[in-house]
Design a protein around this motif. Structure first.
Motif, short mmCIF file in Angstrom:
data_model
loop_
_atom_site.label_atom_id
_atom_site.label_comp_id
_atom_site.label_asym_id
_atom_site.label_seq_id
_atom_site.Cartn_x
_atom_site.Cartn_y
_atom_site.Cartn_z
N ARG A 139 0.82 -1.22 0.00
CA ARG A 139 0.00 0.00 0.00
C ARG A 139 0.85 1.27 0.00
NH1 ARG A 139 -1.35 3.90 3.13
NH2 ARG A 139 -0.16 3.11 4.90
N LEU A 190 -9.29 0.41 -3.40
CA LEU A 190 -10.06 0.85 -2.24
C LEU A 190 -10.66 -0.33 -1.48
CD1 LEU A 190 -11.88 3.93 -3.85
CD2 LEU A 190 -10.02 3.98 -2.18
N LYS A 236 -8.49 -0.79 1.76
CA LYS A 236 -9.30 -0.07 2.75
C LYS A 236 -10.57 -0.82 3.16
CE LYS A 236 -6.65 3.62 2.47
NZ LYS A 236 -5.89 4.15 3.62
N LEU A 288 -13.40 -0.79 1.66
CA LEU A 288 -14.58 0.06 1.47
C LEU A 288 -15.65 -0.67 0.67
CD1 LEU A 288 -13.03 3.59 0.72
CD2 LEU A 288 -13.78 2.63 2.91
N LEU A 340 -17.54 3.58 -0.52
CA LEU A 340 -16.72 3.33 -1.70
C LEU A 340 -17.03 4.35 -2.79
CD1 LEU A 340 -14.73 1.57 -3.32
CD2 LEU A 340 -16.67 0.10 -3.93
N ARG A 346 -15.60 7.79 -1.95
CA ARG A 346 -14.16 7.91 -2.11
C ARG A 346 -13.76 7.94 -3.59
NH1 ARG A 346 -9.98 10.54 -0.82
NH2 ARG A 346 -8.00 9.40 -0.89
N ILE A 347 -14.45 7.22 -4.45
CA ILE A 347 -14.17 7.27 -5.89
C ILE A 347 -14.40 8.69 -6.41
CG2 ILE A 347 -15.01 6.52 -8.15
CD1 ILE A 347 -15.44 3.74 -6.91
N LEU A 392 -11.55 10.89 -5.28
CA LEU A 392 -10.33 10.67 -6.06
C LEU A 392 -10.41 11.36 -7.43
CD1 LEU A 392 -9.68 6.91 -5.25
CD2 LEU A 392 -8.19 8.82 -4.63
N ARG A 444 -5.58 6.03 -9.17
CA ARG A 444 -5.48 4.65 -8.69
C ARG A 444 -4.33 4.51 -7.68
NH1 ARG A 444 -4.71 -0.03 -13.01
NH2 ARG A 444 -2.87 1.21 -13.47
N ALA A 474 -5.38 6.10 -4.42
CA ALA A 474 -6.43 5.37 -3.71
C ALA A 474 -5.87 4.59 -2.52
CB ALA A 474 -7.16 4.43 -4.66
N ASP A 480 -3.55 5.63 -0.55
CA ASP A 480 -2.96 6.56 0.43
C ASP A 480 -1.48 6.24 0.64
OD1 ASP A 480 -5.22 8.10 0.89
OD2 ASP A 480 -5.93 6.77 2.48
#
Length: 539
Positions: free
Chosen positions: A355, A382, A386, A388, A393, A396-397, A400, A430, A433, A435
């Protein structure tokens, strides 16, 4: 050699969309016209139409193209086949993708003369050798015996030029012929192309998004946007007094400005590469690979820092990034990340280590699954990292997409429906995503046009400033690296030669190889290449 070219009302469509909108221009015998503009502006579509060719799904819906006395668009298929490779020839962007790997270079270079019945094999081979000499290829008497994989990218591009010129065509089309080359190789290829075009008085069309290259090659420039002509004028006039705002924006984007985060970097050591060696192929009893690429590399990168790695093709830049990413196993040395020794391969690394280090590849086209939507592509990391699901989810998309400045509507589209710049932004999204603490950028702007590339660089600088992400930025373009990085590592033949801090970019002296790379980047003015040639003759 060299014939007048006259284009009137050229109109090209794809379905209900106009790609080239009633374009008209003329080229005098022996002149070079450059077609410039962003990706999707119609440059290559226009150039291909000069051969009477339209790509799948496209239609030449109207207008006329005359090369000398030939009305190209009225010719029947047999007439157009007789024209192509004989009166008009084409030099493509990717020589590696254009040659047959199972045939020798000589077989392929002489093929146009045999197809068109212009000369016998022995005569054609003698002419090919003369062209190899003109194009400054090494061992011109024997290089034709090699196969495409046995020569460098720059050499292969010049061999393609020989194949295009062997029939003495009336018009030569050069479609981004140096874009994929590193700066020193590009310089040699430009010299060879320009010398041959000038000496043979060839009429030529040079397609490019690189204004600095165009300034050295073209007599006139035609600026395209969305298939429409913005302006056409002598090169000197376009560079010094552009009439249209769009042309002014192209010129501004071609002069990269510093994009370094004002916050600078912290004191926490993030990545410590020590005595790293790596290569490819079978290993011997001592674990040494058949082909050693990296040799004893040392490098430190601090949190929030951006370090650029530059060098020619084959210098080991990408191998370094792949070793850090775990895509290739080092054969010596090690990599410490956040005070812990990294396992050498992806399979041995923990989920958390995976990650924290993400890589963005050069070719956005091949890095995205063409059968999955952008939403599915962004959802995968994700979910994996994560966990998600559902509304979290989806939220967060959208976040991003906002981060990389893409509209939410692209989520439902496939990669094939996006431009090159948009696809590269998806690649960045991507990577973000997960982090990550470190993003490895491998030539992320080299395939993009000037305006889109500048926008991606701005985005990278903004993300660094807002998220505190660190970058290892791989490139062969020194100007790009200087614009985004705090320090520059110079590599050649797998060795680290020097490391230059931002404060010293404009203060020398530097390592001679760094100064060679700096001198080899074309400047946005007429006469630069002539000055380089004069300097080379006097030293």
């Amino acid at each position: 050699m060299g014939a007048p070219v006259t284009v009137k009302g050229l109109h090209i469509t794809a379905g209900g969309q106009t790609l080239v909108d009633h374009l008209s221009f003329a080229i005098q015998p022996g002149e070079v016209l450059a077609l410039i503009g962003e990706s999707g502006s119609g440059k290559t579509t226009t150039a291909l139409a000069l051969m009477g060719h339209a790509r799948n799904g496209c239609t030449i819906a109207g207008g006329s193209v005359r090369i000398g006395d030939a009305d190209v668009l009225t010719l029947d298929p047999a007439g157009q086949r007789a024209l192509r490779g004989r009166r008009v020839s084409y030099i493509a962007q990717s020589a590696a993708a254009s040659f047959n790997p199972s045939r020798t270079l000589m077989d392929q270079v002489v093929e146009p003369t045999l197809i068109h019945g212009l000369m016998k094999r022995a005569e054609a081979e003698a002419k090919a050798i003369a062209l190899f000499t003109e194009l400054a290829l090494p061992s011109p008497e024997t290089i034709g015996d090699r196969y495409p994989h046995q020569v460098s990218g720059g050499q292969l591009q010049r061999v393609m030029a020989a194949m295009a010129l062997i029939t003495d065509p009336d018009l030569v089309i050069l479609d981004e012929p140096t874009t994929a080359l590193d700066v020193t190789t590009q310089l040699e290829v430009l010299r060879a192309f320009r010398r041959v075009v000038r000496e043979r008085r060839a009429t030529a069309v040079y397609v490019s998004h690189d204004l600095a290259v165009v300034a050295q090659m073209a007599d006139h420039i035609l600026v395209l946007r969305n298939g429409q002509m913005q302006e056409i004028n002598a090169t000197e006039e376009i560079l010094s007094q552009p009439a249209q705002p769009y042309t002014q924006s192209l010129l501004a984007a071609a002069r990269p400005a510093p994009r370094v985060s004002p916050q600078g970097c912290g004191s926490e050591l993030l990545l410590d590469i020590h005595d790293l060696s790596a290569g490819y192929g079978p290993t011997d009893l001592k674990g040494q690979p058949e082909k050693l690429i990296l040799q004893h590399i040392d490098l430190k990168l601090y949190r929030g820092q951006a370090i650029g790695v530059i060098g020619e093709s084959g210098s080991g830049k990408t191998t370094l990034a792949r070793a850090v990413a775990g895509l290739i196993k080092p054969c010596g040395g090690g990599i410490i990340f956040k005070n812990g020794e990294l396992a050498p391969t992806l399979a041995e690394r923990s989920k958390e280590e995976l990650r924290q280090i993400q890589i963005v590849f050069q070719m956005a086209d091949t890095a995205l699954n063409p059968s999955q939507t952008i939403e599915a592509i962004l959802a995968r990391p994700l979910v994996f990292y994560k966990g998600l699901r559902g509304p979290a989810l989806q939220k967060r998309i959208r976040e991003l997409l906002d981060l990389v400045k893409l509209p939410h509507t692209v989520a439902s589209r496939l990669p094939g429906g996006l431009s090159g710049g948009q696809k590269q932004r998806v690649n960045l999204a991507r990577a973000l995503a997960a982090d990550p603490d470190l993003i490895l950028c491998d030539e992320v702007t080299s395939a993009l046009d000037t305006v889109v590339g500048a926008a991606v660089l701005d985005l990278i600088a903004e993300l660094r400033r807002e998220l505190g992400v660190s970058y290892l930025f791989i490139s062969h373009d020194l100007h790009t690296v200087r614009a985004v990085c705090d320090e520059i590592v110079v590599m050649k033949d797998g060795h680290k030669l020097a490391q230059v801090a931002r404060a010293d970019y404009d203060r020398g002296p530097h390592h001679p190889y760094y100064e060679l790379l700096e001198r080899s980047v074309p400047e946005l003015r007429r006469g630069w290449l002539d000055e380089m040639d004069t300097a080379r003759l006097t030293t």
